[in-house]
Scaffold this motif. Sequence first.
Motif, PDB file in Angstrom:
ATOM      1  N   VAL A 269      -9.810   2.466   2.844  1.00  0.00           N
ATOM      2  CA  VAL A 269     -10.322   3.035   2.965  1.00  0.00           C
ATOM      3  C   VAL A 269     -11.438   3.267   1.628  1.00  0.00           C
ATOM      4  O   VAL A 269     -10.433   3.665   0.860  1.00  0.00           O
ATOM      5  N   ASP A 270     -12.212   3.455   1.796  1.00  0.00           N
ATOM      6  CA  ASP A 270     -13.119   3.309  -0.168  1.00  0.00           C
ATOM      7  C   ASP A 270     -13.071   4.737  -0.291  1.00  0.00           C
ATOM      8  O   ASP A 270     -14.005   4.208  -1.167  1.00  0.00           O
ATOM      9  N   VAL A 271     -13.367   5.289   0.309  1.00  0.00           N
ATOM     10  CA  VAL A 271     -13.760   7.007   0.330  1.00  0.00           C
ATOM     11  C   VAL A 271     -12.353   8.112  -0.080  1.00  0.00           C
ATOM     12  O   VAL A 271     -11.456   7.586   0.414  1.00  0.00           O
ATOM     13  N   PRO A 272     -11.984   8.722  -0.969  1.00  0.00           N
ATOM     14  CA  PRO A 272     -11.066   9.960  -1.117  1.00  0.00           C
ATOM     15  C   PRO A 272     -11.062  10.974  -0.465  1.00  0.00           C
ATOM     16  O   PRO A 272     -12.062  10.530   1.121  1.00  0.00           O
ATOM     17  N   GLY A 273     -10.436  11.147  -0.230  1.00  0.00           N
ATOM     18  CA  GLY A 273      -9.655  11.999   0.650  1.00  0.00           C
ATOM     19  C   GLY A 273      -8.713  11.899   1.808  1.00  0.00           C
ATOM     20  O   GLY A 273      -8.981  12.768   3.000  1.00  0.00           O
ATOM     21  N   CYS A 274      -8.192  10.386   2.014  1.00  0.00           N
ATOM     22  CA  CYS A 274      -7.602  10.242   3.127  1.00  0.00           C
ATOM     23  C   CYS A 274      -6.082  10.377   3.260  1.00  0.00           C
ATOM     24  O   CYS A 274      -5.141  10.029   3.967  1.00  0.00           O
ATOM     25  N   GLU A 275      -5.462  10.999   1.929  1.00  0.00           N
ATOM     26  CA  GLU A 275      -3.639  11.554   1.909  1.00  0.00           C
ATOM     27  C   GLU A 275      -3.848  11.812   2.274  1.00  0.00           C
ATOM     28  O   GLU A 275      -2.605  11.515   3.722  1.00  0.00           O
ATOM     29  N   HIS A 276      -4.226  13.211   2.953  1.00  0.00           N
ATOM     30  CA  HIS A 276      -3.365  13.950   4.668  1.00  0.00           C
ATOM     31  C   HIS A 276      -2.847  13.505   5.513  1.00  0.00           C
ATOM     32  O   HIS A 276      -2.138  14.002   5.712  1.00  0.00           O
ATOM     33  N   VAL A 289       1.344   2.980   2.928  1.00  0.00           N
ATOM     34  CA  VAL A 289       0.979   1.920   1.554  1.00  0.00           C
ATOM     35  C   VAL A 289      -0.278   2.406   1.031  1.00  0.00           C
ATOM     36  O   VAL A 289      -1.580   2.299   1.874  1.00  0.00           O
ATOM     37  N   PHE A 290      -0.993   3.209  -0.022  1.00  0.00           N
ATOM     38  CA  PHE A 290      -1.760   3.324  -0.621  1.00  0.00           C
ATOM     39  C   PHE A 290      -2.874   2.924  -1.448  1.00  0.00           C
ATOM     40  O   PHE A 290      -2.563   2.199  -2.396  1.00  0.00           O
ATOM     41  N   PHE A 291      -3.678   1.360  -0.795  1.00  0.00           N
ATOM     42  CA  PHE A 291      -4.076   0.562  -1.152  1.00  0.00           C
ATOM     43  C   PHE A 291      -5.096   0.901  -2.171  1.00  0.00           C
ATOM     44  O   PHE A 291      -6.019   0.653  -2.982  1.00  0.00           O
ATOM     45  N   SER A 292      -5.743   1.614  -1.333  1.00  0.00           N
ATOM     46  CA  SER A 292      -7.471   2.540  -2.058  1.00  0.00           C
ATOM     47  C   SER A 292      -7.409   3.448  -2.934  1.00  0.00           C
ATOM     48  O   SER A 292      -6.214   4.163  -3.370  1.00  0.00           O
ATOM     49  N   MET A 293      -8.311   2.427  -3.694  1.00  0.00           N
ATOM     50  CA  MET A 293      -8.301   2.992  -5.243  1.00  0.00           C
ATOM     51  C   MET A 293      -9.291   4.507  -5.081  1.00  0.00           C
ATOM     52  O   MET A 293      -8.821   5.011  -6.653  1.00  0.00           O
ATOM     53  N   ALA A 294      -9.232   5.061  -4.264  1.00  0.00           N
ATOM     54  CA  ALA A 294     -10.043   6.139  -3.729  1.00  0.00           C
ATOM     55  C   ALA A 294      -8.665   7.311  -3.649  1.00  0.00           C
ATOM     56  O   ALA A 294      -9.121   8.593  -3.445  1.00  0.00           O
ATOM     57  N   THR A 295      -7.657   6.934  -3.912  1.00  0.00           N
ATOM     58  CA  THR A 295      -6.565   7.862  -3.835  1.00  0.00           C
ATOM     59  C   THR A 295      -6.453   8.546  -4.976  1.00  0.00           C
ATOM     60  O   THR A 295      -6.273   8.264  -6.153  1.00  0.00           O
ATOM     61  N   PHE A 297      -3.530  10.346  -6.552  1.00  0.00           N
ATOM     62  CA  PHE A 297      -1.985  10.622  -6.431  1.00  0.00           C
ATOM     63  C   PHE A 297      -0.950  12.195  -6.427  1.00  0.00           C
ATOM     64  O   PHE A 297      -0.291  12.502  -5.607  1.00  0.00           O
ATOM     65  N   PRO A 298      -1.856  12.998  -7.134  1.00  0.00           N
ATOM     66  CA  PRO A 298      -1.843  14.489  -6.279  1.00  0.00           C
ATOM     67  C   PRO A 298      -1.555  14.966  -5.513  1.00  0.00           C
ATOM     68  O   PRO A 298      -1.131  15.867  -4.512  1.00  0.00           O
ATOM     69  N   GLN A 299      -2.513  14.729  -4.803  1.00  0.00           N
ATOM     70  CA  GLN A 299      -2.969  14.955  -3.386  1.00  0.00           C
ATOM     71  C   GLN A 299      -2.284  14.159  -2.331  1.00  0.00           C
ATOM     72  O   GLN A 299      -0.813  14.554  -1.588  1.00  0.00           O
ATOM     73  N   ALA A 300      -1.655  13.287  -2.489  1.00  0.00           N
ATOM     74  CA  ALA A 300       0.038  12.583  -1.730  1.00  0.00           C
ATOM     75  C   ALA A 300       1.153  12.975  -2.176  1.00  0.00           C
ATOM     76  O   ALA A 300       1.567  13.562  -1.196  1.00  0.00           O
ATOM     77  N   MET A 313       5.586   6.793   0.148  1.00  0.00           N
ATOM     78  CA  MET A 313       5.015   6.083  -0.280  1.00  0.00           C
ATOM     79  C   MET A 313       4.437   5.422  -1.347  1.00  0.00           C
ATOM     80  O   MET A 313       5.534   5.055  -2.658  1.00  0.00           O
ATOM     81  N   LEU A 314       3.619   4.022  -1.337  1.00  0.00           N
ATOM     82  CA  LEU A 314       3.406   2.751  -1.877  1.00  0.00           C
ATOM     83  C   LEU A 314       2.893   2.916  -2.641  1.00  0.00           C
ATOM     84  O   LEU A 314       1.244   3.240  -1.522  1.00  0.00           O
ATOM     85  N   ILE A 315       1.967   2.810  -3.765  1.00  0.00           N
ATOM     86  CA  ILE A 315       1.202   2.454  -5.022  1.00  0.00           C
ATOM     87  C   ILE A 315       1.069   0.917  -4.481  1.00  0.00           C
ATOM     88  O   ILE A 315       1.280   0.027  -4.541  1.00  0.00           O
ATOM     89  N   GLY A 316      -0.958   0.462  -3.893  1.00  0.00           N
ATOM     90  CA  GLY A 316      -1.056  -0.445  -3.773  1.00  0.00           C
ATOM     91  C   GLY A 316      -1.139  -1.665  -4.708  1.00  0.00           C
ATOM     92  O   GLY A 316      -2.370  -1.918  -5.335  1.00  0.00           O
TER      93      GLY A 316
END
Length: 349
Positions: A269-276, A289-295, A297-300, A313-316
């Motif tokens: 997704v290309d918006v912030p706030g999807c971590e939880h 897999v967090f491919f989104s650049m809107a991720t 790191f602290p939230q995740a 949790m993997l950074i894409g």
Amino acid sequence: MSTGSPVGSHRVVSPAGSLPQAADRLDPDPEIKDDEVRVSVERLNLDAASFRQLHTKHGGDGDAVRAEVLAIIEARGKMQNPVTGSGGMLIGTVDAVGPRSPLGLKPGQKIATLVSLTLTPLRITDRLERWDGSSEQVPAQGTAILFGRSIAAPIPEDMPEELALAVFDVCGAPALVRRVVSRRYHSAPTVAVLGAAGKSGSLSLAAAKDARAAKVVAVVRDEIEAAQMRRLGLADKIAVADATDPLHLAREVNEALHGRGADVTVVCVDVPGCEHGAILSTATGGTVVFFSMATSFPQAALGAEGLAADVEMLIGNGYVPGHADYALHLMNAHPRLKELFNTRIGGRH
Ligand code: NAP
């Protein structure tokens, strides 16, 4: 002609000692070192998170978006959105190759750069006057510099440039999904892709299928995208949910997977706030897999801890060996993927 640093540190203006990606400012001088390549720029592809941030900030005013992109490039010597930190990539023609360049490129070759614009020295000479500011793809004239350790791919002759550019921009996602899904699980994993109707999302669906996932769930934001997913035919289940609404998202994914979370959740997704939501939608012991650049790191990290969620949790990382060829293979194997990409390339109005 002197030799540069293979990682481009000689191009960093400030802060001293940083690598180009972390630098505030690069030197985009078109004069090359003997291990560099100069590219005559034809088109930029702005990263989706960056374009969305600019488009939203300026209320869809294309002239204002264009002015800000130009101002960023002039100030930083590269295209790196200071809010999202992300860039994109470009296509152009190889213009000059230093005698010690290890990239194997030849003048006149049409290429896409596979390293991010966030570390590519860039000078624009046409004030982006052919761009109306309403789409991620930006017709442009200027020069870009590749270092000894950069990567670039020839544009395939049988694919329109705009399409190739869009595919290469997100080609790290399917390659990483294939790698994660193909790992030796005791049984084939289930996969949920958030933002499945987007570019990286739809390629990730195709990769999950290709890697023989047990079941693939496409999570999309509305019925229009759900219809696109039915037409694409790559998902076993389609769930409509706002990926920024954690409880609703987790409920939909669980329902699609008969009461379990996904073994692998891919955030495209290309918006912030999807971590939880992504963490809550993932089974114990599974992988996000967090491919989104809107991720964030602290939230995740804090979100997983706060939910006592035992998930990897993997950074894409946008680079996986063979990623460009694999994405092209998937595009050619699934003609409807091409259709979906073509509808997205048109722009956001
Ligand atoms: P894209 O084609 O724009 O796809 C994003 C999808 O997410 C769209 O279908 C969008 O729907 C959907 N979406 C937006 N908000 C949503 C919500 N609240 N709930 C559910 N779905 C939602 O983007 P992309 O080019 O695939 O890029 C996706 C992400 O990957 C971006 O953050 C981008 O920055 C990042 N990226 C990472 C790398 C890397 O190397 N890691 C490289 C390139 C891109 P609508 O279109 O209806 O809004």
